[in-house]
Motif scaffolding. Structure first.
Motif, PDB file in Angstrom:
ATOM      1  N   ALA A  58       0.355   8.808   3.886  1.00 22.36           N
ATOM      2  CA  ALA A  58       0.636   7.470   4.417  1.00 22.36           C
ATOM      3  C   ALA A  58       0.186   7.424   5.876  1.00 22.36           C
ATOM      4  O   ALA A  58       0.793   8.045   6.746  1.00 22.36           O
ATOM      5  CB  ALA A  58       2.116   7.150   4.294  1.00 22.36           C
ATOM      6  N   ILE A  59      -0.882   6.687   6.143  1.00 23.25           N
ATOM      7  CA  ILE A  59      -1.467   6.602   7.485  1.00 23.25           C
ATOM      8  C   ILE A  59      -1.103   5.252   8.094  1.00 23.25           C
ATOM      9  O   ILE A  59      -1.464   4.201   7.558  1.00 23.25           O
ATOM     10  CB  ILE A  59      -2.996   6.763   7.444  1.00 23.25           C
TER      11      ILE A  59
ATOM     12  N   LEU B 190      -9.677  -5.387   1.850  1.00 19.93           N
ATOM     13  CA  LEU B 190     -10.234  -4.393   2.756  1.00 19.93           C
ATOM     14  C   LEU B 190      -9.466  -3.085   2.658  1.00 19.93           C
ATOM     15  O   LEU B 190     -10.058  -1.999   2.690  1.00 19.93           O
ATOM     16  CB  LEU B 190     -10.191  -4.917   4.197  1.00 19.93           C
ATOM     17  N   LYS B 191      -8.148  -3.183   2.529  1.00 15.19           N
ATOM     18  CA  LYS B 191      -7.344  -1.971   2.390  1.00 15.19           C
ATOM     19  C   LYS B 191      -7.700  -1.246   1.099  1.00 15.19           C
ATOM     20  O   LYS B 191      -7.849  -0.019   1.095  1.00 15.19           O
ATOM     21  CB  LYS B 191      -5.861  -2.328   2.407  1.00 15.19           C
TER      22      LYS B 191
ATOM     23  N   PRO C  21       1.805   1.060   6.598  1.00 13.43           N
ATOM     24  CA  PRO C  21       1.058   2.293   6.330  1.00 13.43           C
ATOM     25  C   PRO C  21       0.123   2.132   5.131  1.00 13.43           C
ATOM     26  O   PRO C  21       0.418   1.419   4.174  1.00 13.43           O
ATOM     27  CB  PRO C  21       2.156   3.324   6.037  1.00 13.43           C
ATOM     28  N   ILE C  22      -1.027   2.809   5.192  1.00 15.82           N
ATOM     29  CA  ILE C  22      -2.030   2.780   4.133  1.00 15.82           C
ATOM     30  C   ILE C  22      -2.068   4.157   3.477  1.00 15.82           C
ATOM     31  O   ILE C  22      -2.148   5.187   4.167  1.00 15.82           O
ATOM     32  CB  ILE C  22      -3.419   2.416   4.693  1.00 15.82           C
ATOM     33  N   ASP C  23      -1.999   4.193   2.163  1.00 13.70           N
ATOM     34  CA  ASP C  23      -2.008   5.458   1.424  1.00 13.70           C
ATOM     35  C   ASP C  23      -3.453   5.937   1.279  1.00 13.70           C
ATOM     36  O   ASP C  23      -4.214   5.430   0.457  1.00 13.70           O
ATOM     37  CB  ASP C  23      -1.374   5.267   0.049  1.00 13.70           C
ATOM     38  N   LEU C  24      -3.836   6.921   2.097  1.00 14.28           N
ATOM     39  CA  LEU C  24      -5.188   7.466   2.063  1.00 14.28           C
ATOM     40  C   LEU C  24      -5.157   8.867   1.480  1.00 14.28           C
ATOM     41  O   LEU C  24      -4.683   9.815   2.116  1.00 14.28           O
ATOM     42  CB  LEU C  24      -5.795   7.500   3.469  1.00 14.28           C
TER      43      LEU C  24
ATOM     44  N   LYS D 135      -4.981  13.961   9.217  1.00 12.42           N
ATOM     45  CA  LYS D 135      -5.583  13.697  10.521  1.00 12.42           C
ATOM     46  C   LYS D 135      -6.559  12.529  10.500  1.00 12.42           C
ATOM     47  O   LYS D 135      -7.140  12.198  11.522  1.00 12.42           O
ATOM     48  CB  LYS D 135      -6.295  14.955  11.030  1.00 12.42           C
ATOM     49  N   THR D 136      -6.730  11.932   9.333  1.00 15.90           N
ATOM     50  CA  THR D 136      -7.579  10.749   9.246  1.00 15.90           C
ATOM     51  C   THR D 136      -6.867   9.569   9.912  1.00 15.90           C
ATOM     52  O   THR D 136      -5.671   9.357   9.710  1.00 15.90           O
ATOM     53  CB  THR D 136      -7.892  10.417   7.779  1.00 15.90           C
ATOM     54  N   GLU D 137      -7.595   8.815  10.710  1.00 19.03           N
ATOM     55  CA  GLU D 137      -7.028   7.672  11.430  1.00 19.03           C
ATOM     56  C   GLU D 137      -7.667   6.378  10.948  1.00 19.03           C
ATOM     57  O   GLU D 137      -8.813   6.362  10.495  1.00 19.03           O
ATOM     58  CB  GLU D 137      -7.258   7.813  12.939  1.00 19.03           C
ATOM     59  N   CYS D 138      -6.907   5.302  11.060  1.00 17.56           N
ATOM     60  CA  CYS D 138      -7.453   3.979  10.750  1.00 17.56           C
ATOM     61  C   CYS D 138      -6.921   2.980  11.777  1.00 17.56           C
ATOM     62  O   CYS D 138      -5.863   3.185  12.374  1.00 17.56           O
ATOM     63  CB  CYS D 138      -7.104   3.549   9.326  1.00 17.56           C
ATOM     64  N   MET D 139      -7.685   1.920  11.983  1.00 19.81           N
ATOM     65  CA  MET D 139      -7.311   0.933  12.987  1.00 19.81           C
ATOM     66  C   MET D 139      -7.870  -0.427  12.595  1.00 19.81           C
ATOM     67  O   MET D 139      -9.029  -0.550  12.199  1.00 19.81           O
ATOM     68  CB  MET D 139      -7.854   1.340  14.364  1.00 19.81           C
TER      69      MET D 139
END
Length: 389
Positions: A176-177, A124-125, A169-172, A150-154
């Motif tokens: 790193a978010i 999924l990531k 953290p996810i690299d978007l 400013k992109t958010e993930c949850m």
């Protein structure tokens, strides 16, 4: 609203655009209107005339700057501005769906999400990262800018399965978010356990803050003005997106009812321990909090049944008579809707289940109302009698 089963995790991403309405390229927009939406000759020339030769000035302190030409962007406060932006970014939805994610768009707000089992977390990531990268490329090629910072993930899952989530953290798109425990989406505060407690807490807090402000001037204003202020600043907040609170525990809905009770006491100058039911019923004619939620659900269903709601809502309101094997049932003759099976708490809160259930409990005469206004009048009368007997 996202529906999460006990064995499924959901990764939600909220994409943020930088100055979205101000960076729309006029030439690209006109080309999209022509090639993607079939506008030719006079209509396309009308839009070209609307977009070109625009100027803007800044007025401050009685002084005005010189006029400057506007070569890009659509007027955000205009009638056509949001519509033109939606047409400009229509390909984003197709792109995200081809990458295997679900998506909802509202103007410049884009929410994408994907679901899977605990063993699929890493997958999924990767799907989310790949999708954000492709959307960023599309944005860049169309003169827009995806703001990765400013992109958010949850991660969304039941409380019992929160410990299984990967909160690294996810690299978007180079940023790193860190996954959030709650995000704000179109004014609604969503928490990772999807309990809606955080949203209700915020609504209650904001409403009592407004009530304290109104209280400072209550003695100086008549009752009709106080009632108007309460309807504007309090009741509107209680009603906003309250369809998301379908089938919530009574303790959650009860907190919203406490706000309405306090507002009614303020309007009529009642004490904290004075009985309030008669005042709300006979003077203010307000529905109780639970019936207000039912009102919103039924109104959305009515609009969906009459082609006044988006397709994604209409597809969740299927009449029993639309199934050939069930056309002779009494429920089909009564105009009932299909209620999907669910054995989870989250499933019961989904619009696809809560809305048909609420609709099926309405009398046939109300469902067959000839107009939206007639339906709203009949529905309020029905729910008002249900509230107060």
């Amino acid at each position: 609203m996202l529906v999460i089963s006990l064995k499924i995790f959901t990764l939600l991403s909220l994409l943020d655009l930088s100055s979205a309405f101000d960076t729309v390229d006029h030439d690209i927009l006109l080309k999209k209107l022509e090639l993607s939406f079939g506008l030719k000759s006079l209509p396309i020339e009308w839009f070209r005339s609307y977009l070109t030769d625009r100027y803007q000035t800044i007025s401050f302190g009685g002084r005005e700057s010189k006029s400057e030409s506007v070569y890009c962007g659509v007027p955000q406060g205009s009638v056509l501005g949001p519509l033109l932006f939606i047409l400009y970014t229509a390909d984003v939805e197709k792109l995200i769906r081809t990458l295997g994610l679900d998506v909802h768009l509202y103007a410049d707000d884009t929410q994408q999400y994907c679901c899977g089992k605990p063993s699929d977390i890493e997958g999924l990531k990767q799907k989310t990262v790949h999708s954000v990268e492709q959307v960023a490329r599309w944005m860049a090629s169309n003169r827009l800018c995806l703001n990765a910072n400013k992109t958010e993930c949850m991660w969304c899952a039941t409380t019992r399965r929160q410990h299984l989530l990967d909160l690294a953290p996810i690299d978007l798109n180079g940023s790193a978010i860190t996954p959030s425990t709650s995000v704000r989406d179109l004014g609604v505060l969503l928490s990772s356990d999807m309990s809606m407690n955080s949203h209700v807490n915020r609504v209650v807090s904001e409403c009592f803050y407004k009530l304290r402000q109104i209280k400072t001037c209550r003695r100086s204003i008549p009752i009709p003005v106080a009632a108007s202020l309460v309807n504007c600043f309090i009741v509107s907040k209680v009603d906003y997106c309250n369809a998301l609170l379908a089938n919530q525990p009574e303790s959650v809905v009860g907190r919203l009812q406490s706000v309405l009770n306090a507002a009614a006491r303020l309007v009529y100058g009642l004490g904290k321990f004075d009985h309030i039911t008669e005042t709300i019923r006979d003077k203010l004619h307000w529905l109780r909090a639970q019936e207000r939620i039912d009102f919103k659900l039924c109104l959305l269903v009515y609009k969906a049944m009459h082609g006044l709601a988006p397709d994604y809502i209409a597809t969740m309101c299927r009449p029993v008579s639309s199934v050939e094997a069930r056309q002779r049932l009494r429920s089909a003759a009564d105009g009932d809707l299909i209620v999907p099976a669910s054995n989870t708490v989250f499933g019961e809160r989904a619009f696809s289940i809560a809305a048909p259930k609420t609709w099926n409990n309405l009398p046939a005469g109300i469902r067959s109302s000839s107009s939206v206004s007639a339906f709203k009048r009949a529905l309020k009368t029905f729910l008002f009698n249900k509230s107060y007997g």
